[in-house]
Write an enzyme that holds these catalytic residues in place. Structure first.
Site, short mmCIF file in Angstrom:
data_model
loop_
_atom_site.label_atom_id
_atom_site.label_comp_id
_atom_site.label_asym_id
_atom_site.label_seq_id
_atom_site.Cartn_x
_atom_site.Cartn_y
_atom_site.Cartn_z
N ILE A 1 7.32 1.35 3.15
CA ILE A 1 6.14 0.78 2.45
C ILE A 1 6.23 -0.77 3.10
O ILE A 1 6.91 -1.56 2.46
CB ILE A 1 5.64 -0.12 1.43
CG1 ILE A 1 5.67 2.07 0.85
CG2 ILE A 1 5.15 -0.15 0.69
CD1 ILE A 1 4.21 2.64 1.58
N THR A 2 5.15 -1.26 3.60
CA THR A 2 5.37 -2.82 4.45
C THR A 2 4.88 -3.60 3.41
O THR A 2 4.46 -3.20 2.37
CB THR A 2 4.47 -3.16 5.31
OG1 THR A 2 4.59 -2.24 6.86
CG2 THR A 2 4.29 -4.18 6.20
N SER B 1 1.84 12.08 8.03
CA SER B 1 0.89 12.63 9.27
C SER B 1 0.06 13.51 7.86
O SER B 1 -1.44 13.16 7.71
CB SER B 1 0.78 13.29 10.03
OG SER B 1 1.63 13.06 11.23
N PHE C 1 1.29 -1.45 -0.16
CA PHE C 1 -0.07 0.09 0.18
C PHE C 1 0.93 1.42 -0.08
O PHE C 1 1.43 1.22 0.84
CB PHE C 1 -0.79 0.26 1.06
CG PHE C 1 -1.90 1.06 1.70
CD1 PHE C 1 -3.35 0.99 0.67
CD2 PHE C 1 -1.80 1.66 2.56
CE1 PHE C 1 -4.17 2.10 1.45
CE2 PHE C 1 -2.73 3.15 2.41
CZ PHE C 1 -3.75 2.84 2.07
N GLN D 1 9.18 -5.84 32.53
CA GLN D 1 9.49 -5.22 34.15
C GLN D 1 9.24 -6.66 34.66
O GLN D 1 10.55 -6.48 35.82
CB GLN D 1 8.62 -4.42 34.68
CG GLN D 1 9.20 -3.73 35.89
CD GLN D 1 10.18 -2.90 35.92
OE1 GLN D 1 10.48 -2.16 34.74
NE2 GLN D 1 11.16 -2.08 36.17
N GLU E 1 0.17 3.90 10.45
CA GLU E 1 -1.56 3.74 10.01
C GLU E 1 -1.63 4.82 10.65
O GLU E 1 -2.73 4.39 11.15
CB GLU E 1 -2.08 2.32 10.00
CG GLU E 1 -1.63 0.98 9.02
CD GLU E 1 -1.69 0.26 9.08
OE1 GLU E 1 -3.30 0.35 9.09
OE2 GLU E 1 -1.77 -1.29 8.72
N THR F 1 2.35 6.54 2.31
CA THR F 1 2.97 7.62 2.41
C THR F 1 4.47 7.84 1.70
O THR F 1 5.15 7.08 0.94
CB THR F 1 3.59 6.95 4.10
OG1 THR F 1 2.55 6.60 4.73
CG2 THR F 1 4.53 7.54 4.71
N GLY G 1 16.34 -8.23 34.82
CA GLY G 1 17.26 -7.89 34.04
C GLY G 1 17.02 -9.14 32.40
O GLY G 1 17.59 -9.11 31.85
N THR H 1 -0.29 8.05 13.48
CA THR H 1 0.25 7.78 14.84
C THR H 1 -1.18 8.25 15.24
O THR H 1 -2.72 9.17 15.03
CB THR H 1 1.08 9.55 14.64
OG1 THR H 1 0.26 10.93 14.52
CG2 THR H 1 2.12 9.19 13.77
N1 CAA Z 1 -13.66 7.14 4.50
C1 CAA Z 1 -13.60 8.25 2.97
N2 CAA Z 1 -13.58 9.27 2.67
C2 CAA Z 1 -12.93 9.46 3.54
C3 CAA Z 1 -12.20 9.10 4.78
C4 CAA Z 1 -13.00 7.49 5.11
N3 CAA Z 1 -12.11 7.22 6.00
N4 CAA Z 1 -11.75 9.67 5.85
C5 CAA Z 1 -12.42 11.52 5.09
N5 CAA Z 1 -12.16 10.60 4.22
C6 CAA Z 1 -12.80 12.10 2.31
C7 CAA Z 1 -13.05 13.16 3.32
O1 CAA Z 1 -14.77 12.35 3.07
C8 CAA Z 1 -13.15 14.41 1.99
O2 CAA Z 1 -13.92 13.47 0.82
P1 CAA Z 1 -14.39 15.01 0.25
O3 CAA Z 1 -14.03 16.28 -0.30
O4 CAA Z 1 -14.94 14.69 -1.15
O5 CAA Z 1 -15.47 15.42 1.19
C9 CAA Z 1 -11.86 13.80 1.79
O6 CAA Z 1 -11.11 12.27 2.07
C10 CAA Z 1 -10.66 14.64 2.80
O7 CAA Z 1 -11.21 14.30 4.30
P2 CAA Z 1 -10.41 15.12 5.27
O8 CAA Z 1 -10.37 17.01 5.18
O9 CAA Z 1 -11.03 14.66 6.37
O10 CAA Z 1 -8.60 15.03 4.99
P3 CAA Z 1 -7.23 15.59 5.77
O11 CAA Z 1 -6.55 16.31 4.47
O12 CAA Z 1 -8.04 17.19 6.34
O13 CAA Z 1 -7.00 15.18 7.21
C11 CAA Z 1 -6.21 13.10 7.53
C12 CAA Z 1 -6.51 13.85 6.62
C13 CAA Z 1 -7.00 12.49 8.89
C14 CAA Z 1 -4.82 13.82 8.77
C15 CAA Z 1 -5.16 12.02 6.74
O14 CAA Z 1 -4.79 12.26 6.11
C16 CAA Z 1 -5.26 11.29 7.74
O15 CAA Z 1 -5.42 9.90 8.05
N6 CAA Z 1 -3.24 10.76 7.89
C17 CAA Z 1 -3.13 9.99 8.48
C18 CAA Z 1 -2.38 9.37 6.66
C19 CAA Z 1 -1.84 7.82 7.79
O16 CAA Z 1 -2.83 6.71 8.34
N7 CAA Z 1 -0.59 7.20 6.67
C20 CAA Z 1 -0.34 5.95 6.93
C21 CAA Z 1 0.45 5.29 5.38
S1 CAA Z 1 -0.64 3.56 5.34
C22 CAA Z 1 1.09 2.59 6.54
O17 CAA Z 1 1.54 3.24 7.45
C23 CAA Z 1 2.49 2.21 5.98
C24 CAA Z 1 1.90 0.88 5.72
O18 CAA Z 1 2.89 -0.20 4.92
C25 CAA Z 1 1.48 0.01 7.01
#
Ligand code: CAA
Length: 383
Positions: free
Chosen positions: A157-158, A132, A123, A336, A363, A126, A340, A365
């Site tokens: 990326i996992t 974030s 996936f 804990q 996924e 990032t 040791g 913070t």
């Molecule tokens: N399901 C469907 N749509 C969604 C949704 C959801 N859960 N959450 C938001 N949306 C939609 C909103 O409805 C909006 O759509 P419209 O423009 O049509 O209204 C759009 O997405 C934008 O939403 P926001 O305005 O809420 O977006 P934002 O930019 O304000 O913030 C955030 C979003 C919550 C900060 C988001 O960027 C976020 O979750 N950031 C963290 C990212 C993350 O978790 N990264 C981890 C990556 S995976 C990983 O770790 C790698 C791996 O290999 C494991």
């Protein structure tokens, strides 16, 4: 409300627990030490239908419910978070996301092969400069005839270096914010797609974590997942699945920490009796029990909501936030108890403690989970 497990859920739990004891436990420490990807375990998980647990039967899965899906993550997480992470990405972030957003052709082409473990997925959201703030990604996808040309880098990326397909999120319109992002299913053998493995991680050392490098990668339009400009919704909904199995994995890992600490505390004698009989040790066990049980209930509640098909982003974030913080508290206390000895590789608690740490980071913070939870309740966005 019914807190009993169904027969099917119990069956999955014992099957995966048995698999974990027999196939994963004997090699987990060695794989961690050598940063060795557990190929043979992944192959067997495919053969046993573990990856397919929650996938509908018509797409080659077992057709079990979402609580069974959490139980699989829990049982894998109890012994090896690296394997649990591979499962989470393969099933929650990739297979379920293709099932939700893909057209019939895409679902038929990819989901049965993901369910059987024939192919692995990753996936790619990032980037080096976009964590974030996922919308600020710099990867681009430019239309060219019947294809898009993708450029950019994806980070942390996992499964990145071992995957056959990658879900890649890229900007198709740089000026449209979240609505300018599109999701693509990319064959990792496409010319211009390369990876760089990331080594010496604090934990999850036998899972593969990589940087994806896309240089003029040509992706046919038929590989767009969902619609052009809807990719951010695809990514966020994928995280609703992914954070669920992270939370479940944390419950499993916390249970693993508890189990090894309990065994040790009942055997280790100090001041003339097993340390389990000392009040300050008992306090730590009581704290761990309450934490683990609360986390498990939060996870199963999300499973219940998912089974009903109702929105659950807020509840997923509550579970992910609580369980990822909780597993760090539990791992700390369990270590804990070992004194040791917990600081050495002689007992699995050392690996469990290291593996616990990532959960409040990936996924989303803990701080991002808090913002989403508060935004959902207050109706005011902090972004
Ligand atoms: N399901 C469907 N749509 C969604 C949704 C959801 N859960 N959450 C938001 N949306 C939609 C909103 O409805 C909006 O759509 P419209 O423009 O049509 O209204 C759009 O997405 C934008 O939403 P926001 O305005 O809420 O977006 P934002 O930019 O304000 O913030 C955030 C979003 C919550 C900060 C988001 O960027 C976020 O979750 N950031 C963290 C990212 C993350 O978790 N990264 C981890 C990556 S995976 C990983 O770790 C790698 C791996 O290999 C494991």
């Amino acid at each position: 409300m019914n807190f009993d497990m169904t027969e099917e859920q119990q069956m999955i739990k014992s099957m995966v627990a048995e698999f974990a004891e027999k196939e994963i436990v004997p090699v987990a420490a060695e794989n961690d030490l050598n940063e060795k990807f557990p190929w043979s375990i992944v192959k067997k998980m495919g053969e046993l239908g573990i990856f397919g647990t929650v996938i509908p039967e018509e797409y080659g899965g077992g057709g079990f419910d979402n609580i069974a899906h959490a139980i699989v993550a829990e049982e894998l997480g109890r012994v090896d978070s690296s394997v649990r992470g591979i499962y989470s990405v393969q099933v929650s972030l990739v297979a379920l996301t293709i099932l939700k957003w893909g057209n019939e052709e895409q679902k038929k082409k990819y989901v049965p092969r993901l369910a059987s473990g024939e192919i692995l997925g990753c996936f790619g959201l990032t980037e080096p400069n976009s964590g974030s703030d996922a919308v600020s990604m710099q990867a681009t996808a430019v239309e060219d005839g019947d294809s898009y040309i993708l450029n950019g880098n994806k980070m942390w990326i996992t499964n990145g270096g071992v995957a056959d397909i990658a879900l890649i999120f890229a900007k198709t319109d740089k000026n449209a914010g979240a609505r300018g992002i599109t999701a693509f299913i990319v064959d990792t053998k496409t010319p211009g797609f390369s990876t760089r493995d990331i080594h010496q991680k604090l934990g999850l050392r036998s899972s593969n974590t990589a940087e994806l490098i896309l240089t003029d990668v040509r992706v046919p339009k038929e590989n767009i997942l969902g619609e052009v400009g809807k990719g951010f919704k695809v990514a966020m909904s994928a995280l609703d699945f992914g954070r669920y199995t992270v939370a479940a994995g944390c419950v499993g890992l916390a249970q693993g920490c508890y189990d090894v600490a309990k065994k040790y505390a009942l055997e280790r004698v100090q001041f003339g009796k097993p340390i389990a009989g000392h009040q300050l040790i008992q306090e730590m066990f009581a704290d761990m029990i309450v934490d683990i049980e609360a986390g498990r209930l939060l996870v199963y509640r999300v499973g219940h909501l998912k089974n009903k098909g109702v929105p659950n982003t807020r509840e997923v974030c509550v579970a992910k936030l609580f369980c990822s913080e909780m597993v760090n508290r539990v791992a700390y206390k369990a270590l804990q108890v070992f004194g040791g000895y917990g600081f050495s590789g002689e007992f699995p608690i050392e690996r469990y403690y290291r593996d616990a740490r990532i959960n409040t980071l990936y996924e989303g913070t803990s701080q991002i989970q808090k913002l989403i939870i508060a935004n959902k309740d207050l109706g005011i966005s902090a972004f």
